[in-house]
Motif scaffolding. Sequence first.
Motif, PDB file in Angstrom:
ATOM      1  N   GLU A  51       0.843  -1.203   0.000  1.00 55.64           N
ATOM      2  CA  GLU A  51       0.000   0.000   0.000  1.00 55.64           C
ATOM      3  C   GLU A  51       0.876   1.251   0.000  1.00 55.64           C
ATOM      4  N   GLU A  52       1.863   1.259   0.891  1.00 54.13           N
ATOM      5  CA  GLU A  52       2.794   2.391   0.968  1.00 54.13           C
ATOM      6  C   GLU A  52       3.539   2.560  -0.347  1.00 54.13           C
ATOM      7  N   PHE A  53       4.004   1.433  -0.851  1.00 57.74           N
ATOM      8  CA  PHE A  53       4.808   1.420  -2.065  1.00 57.74           C
ATOM      9  C   PHE A  53       4.025   1.996  -3.246  1.00 57.74           C
ATOM     10  N   VAL A  54       2.785   1.534  -3.405  1.00 56.59           N
ATOM     11  CA  VAL A  54       1.964   1.987  -4.528  1.00 56.59           C
ATOM     12  C   VAL A  54       1.571   3.459  -4.334  1.00 56.59           C
ATOM     13  N   LYS A  55       1.302   3.852  -3.070  1.00 63.38           N
ATOM     14  CA  LYS A  55       0.968   5.257  -2.779  1.00 63.38           C
ATOM     15  C   LYS A  55       2.130   6.181  -3.157  1.00 63.38           C
ATOM     16  N   ASP A  56       3.336   5.779  -2.768  1.00 61.84           N
ATOM     17  CA  ASP A  56       4.522   6.575  -3.114  1.00 61.84           C
ATOM     18  C   ASP A  56       4.674   6.664  -4.620  1.00 61.84           C
ATOM     19  N   ALA A  57       4.427   5.531  -5.311  1.00 62.88           N
ATOM     20  CA  ALA A  57       4.545   5.508  -6.764  1.00 62.88           C
ATOM     21  C   ALA A  57       3.503   6.430  -7.397  1.00 62.88           C
ATOM     22  N   GLN A  58       2.308   6.466  -6.797  1.00 68.73           N
ATOM     23  CA  GLN A  58       1.252   7.345  -7.331  1.00 68.73           C
ATOM     24  C   GLN A  58       1.679   8.806  -7.269  1.00 68.73           C
ATOM     25  N   LYS A  59       2.337   9.180  -6.158  1.00 64.32           N
ATOM     26  CA  LYS A  59       2.772  10.572  -5.973  1.00 64.32           C
ATOM     27  C   LYS A  59       3.688  11.027  -7.104  1.00 64.32           C
ATOM     28  N   VAL A  60       4.545  10.118  -7.572  1.00 62.10           N
ATOM     29  CA  VAL A  60       5.481  10.493  -8.634  1.00 62.10           C
ATOM     30  C   VAL A  60       5.017   9.964  -9.993  1.00 62.10           C
ATOM     31  N   LYS A  61       3.719   9.648 -10.067  1.00 60.66           N
ATOM     32  CA  LYS A  61       3.089   9.186 -11.315  1.00 60.66           C
ATOM     33  C   LYS A  61       3.778   7.953 -11.908  1.00 60.66           C
ATOM     34  N   LYS A  62       4.255   7.072 -11.021  1.00 62.38           N
ATOM     35  CA  LYS A  62       4.924   5.858 -11.492  1.00 62.38           C
ATOM     36  C   LYS A  62       4.068   4.619 -11.256  1.00 62.38           C
ATOM     37  N   ILE A  97      -5.268 -15.785   2.634  1.00 62.27           N
ATOM     38  CA  ILE A  97      -4.019 -15.139   3.038  1.00 62.27           C
ATOM     39  C   ILE A  97      -2.974 -15.283   1.936  1.00 62.27           C
ATOM     40  N   LYS A  98      -2.876 -16.494   1.384  1.00 56.49           N
ATOM     41  CA  LYS A  98      -1.882 -16.726   0.319  1.00 56.49           C
ATOM     42  C   LYS A  98      -2.176 -15.853  -0.890  1.00 56.49           C
ATOM     43  N   ASN A  99      -3.467 -15.755  -1.267  1.00 57.17           N
ATOM     44  CA  ASN A  99      -3.843 -14.910  -2.402  1.00 57.17           C
ATOM     45  C   ASN A  99      -3.495 -13.451  -2.132  1.00 57.17           C
ATOM     46  N   ALA A 100      -3.738 -12.987  -0.907  1.00 60.47           N
ATOM     47  CA  ALA A 100      -3.447 -11.600  -0.545  1.00 60.47           C
ATOM     48  C   ALA A 100      -1.948 -11.334  -0.667  1.00 60.47           C
ATOM     49  N   HIS A 101      -1.170 -12.261  -0.129  1.00 65.20           N
ATOM     50  CA  HIS A 101       0.285 -12.149  -0.151  1.00 65.20           C
ATOM     51  C   HIS A 101       0.801 -12.054  -1.593  1.00 65.20           C
ATOM     52  N   THR A 102       0.312 -12.959  -2.441  1.00 65.22           N
ATOM     53  CA  THR A 102       0.739 -12.999  -3.838  1.00 65.22           C
ATOM     54  C   THR A 102       0.357 -11.711  -4.570  1.00 65.22           C
ATOM     55  N   ALA A 103      -0.883 -11.249  -4.382  1.00 65.11           N
ATOM     56  CA  ALA A 103      -1.340 -10.047  -5.079  1.00 65.11           C
ATOM     57  C   ALA A 103      -0.555  -8.829  -4.596  1.00 65.11           C
ATOM     58  N   ALA A 104      -0.264  -8.763  -3.298  1.00 64.01           N
ATOM     59  CA  ALA A 104       0.485  -7.630  -2.748  1.00 64.01           C
ATOM     60  C   ALA A 104       1.889  -7.583  -3.353  1.00 64.01           C
ATOM     61  N   LYS A 105       2.488  -8.747  -3.522  1.00 67.13           N
ATOM     62  CA  LYS A 105       3.829  -8.789  -4.123  1.00 67.13           C
ATOM     63  C   LYS A 105       3.780  -8.361  -5.583  1.00 67.13           C
ATOM     64  N   LYS A 106       2.743  -8.849  -6.291  1.00 65.03           N
ATOM     65  CA  LYS A 106       2.591  -8.495  -7.709  1.00 65.03           C
ATOM     66  C   LYS A 106       2.429  -6.992  -7.864  1.00 65.03           C
ATOM     67  N   ALA A 107       1.685  -6.364  -6.936  1.00 62.53           N
ATOM     68  CA  ALA A 107       1.461  -4.914  -7.013  1.00 62.53           C
ATOM     69  C   ALA A 107       2.800  -4.196  -7.007  1.00 62.53           C
ATOM     70  N   ARG A 108       3.708  -4.600  -6.117  1.00 57.75           N
ATOM     71  CA  ARG A 108       5.007  -3.926  -6.040  1.00 57.75           C
ATOM     72  C   ARG A 108       5.869  -4.239  -7.257  1.00 57.75           C
ATOM     73  N   GLU A 109       5.847  -5.516  -7.654  1.00 60.99           N
ATOM     74  CA  GLU A 109       6.662  -5.909  -8.811  1.00 60.99           C
ATOM     75  C   GLU A 109       6.256  -5.144 -10.056  1.00 60.99           C
ATOM     76  N   ASP A 110       4.932  -4.920 -10.213  1.00 60.20           N
ATOM     77  CA  ASP A 110       4.478  -4.243 -11.424  1.00 60.20           C
ATOM     78  C   ASP A 110       4.938  -2.791 -11.454  1.00 60.20           C
ATOM     79  N   VAL A 111       4.999  -2.152 -10.286  1.00 60.71           N
ATOM     80  CA  VAL A 111       5.512  -0.782 -10.242  1.00 60.71           C
ATOM     81  C   VAL A 111       6.997  -0.791 -10.624  1.00 60.71           C
ATOM     82  N   ARG A 112       7.739  -1.743 -10.030  1.00 56.58           N
ATOM     83  CA  ARG A 112       9.176  -1.802 -10.253  1.00 56.58           C
ATOM     84  C   ARG A 112       9.534  -2.057 -11.713  1.00 56.58           C
ATOM     85  N   SER A 113       8.715  -2.877 -12.384  1.00 55.16           N
ATOM     86  CA  SER A 113       9.094  -3.310 -13.733  1.00 55.16           C
ATOM     87  C   SER A 113       8.685  -2.289 -14.794  1.00 55.16           C
TER      88      SER A 113
END
Length: 114
Positions: A51-62, A97-113
């Motif tokens: 959540e933090e990661f995606v919020k920060d990315a939103q601020k810089v339009k990433k 829980i496993k689905n949440a964990h996986t989706a949360a990781k994907k959210a960060r990976e997609d910003v990074r890539s």
Amino acid sequence: MGTFILTSGQIIEFCTVCHNNNSGILPNAPQEVKNVLSMMELANTVVSWSEEFVKDAQKVKKSTPESEKQLALAVGYMKQARLSWHTFRMEDVSANIKNAHTAAKKAREDVRSH
Ligand code: HEC
């Protein structure tokens, strides 16, 4: 649950009053529940990070549509996990829980890539 939340350690203490090898009433139930609760605590942390990661990315339009979608999924799965908790069906809770964990990781990976 109301005003206080049991930690996974307290759960075991409370549950083993009845669930233990002497009573023979599902002696493994407390450990199983404790494991799932620990997973829930971990997944909560991972989802908060994302959540933090995606919020920060939103601020810089990433931020990306995919990362926002995955984050929304992760938050939804955590909600399902907490709701399914009350059914005591630990396999349902774990699956969410496993689905949440996986989706949360994907959210960060997609910003990074991007
Ligand atoms: C006052 C005694 C007592 C306490 C405290 C207790 N239980 Fe139980 N629990 C039982 C009994 C009795 C059963 C029924 C066993 C059976 O059906 O043979 C049961 C059943 C269960 C079941 C199986 C439910 C099902 O429908 O299959 C689970 C899971 C369980 N307990 C988990 C827990 C957990 C986790 C805690 C602590 C938060 C806990 N119990 C605390 C007495 C207790």
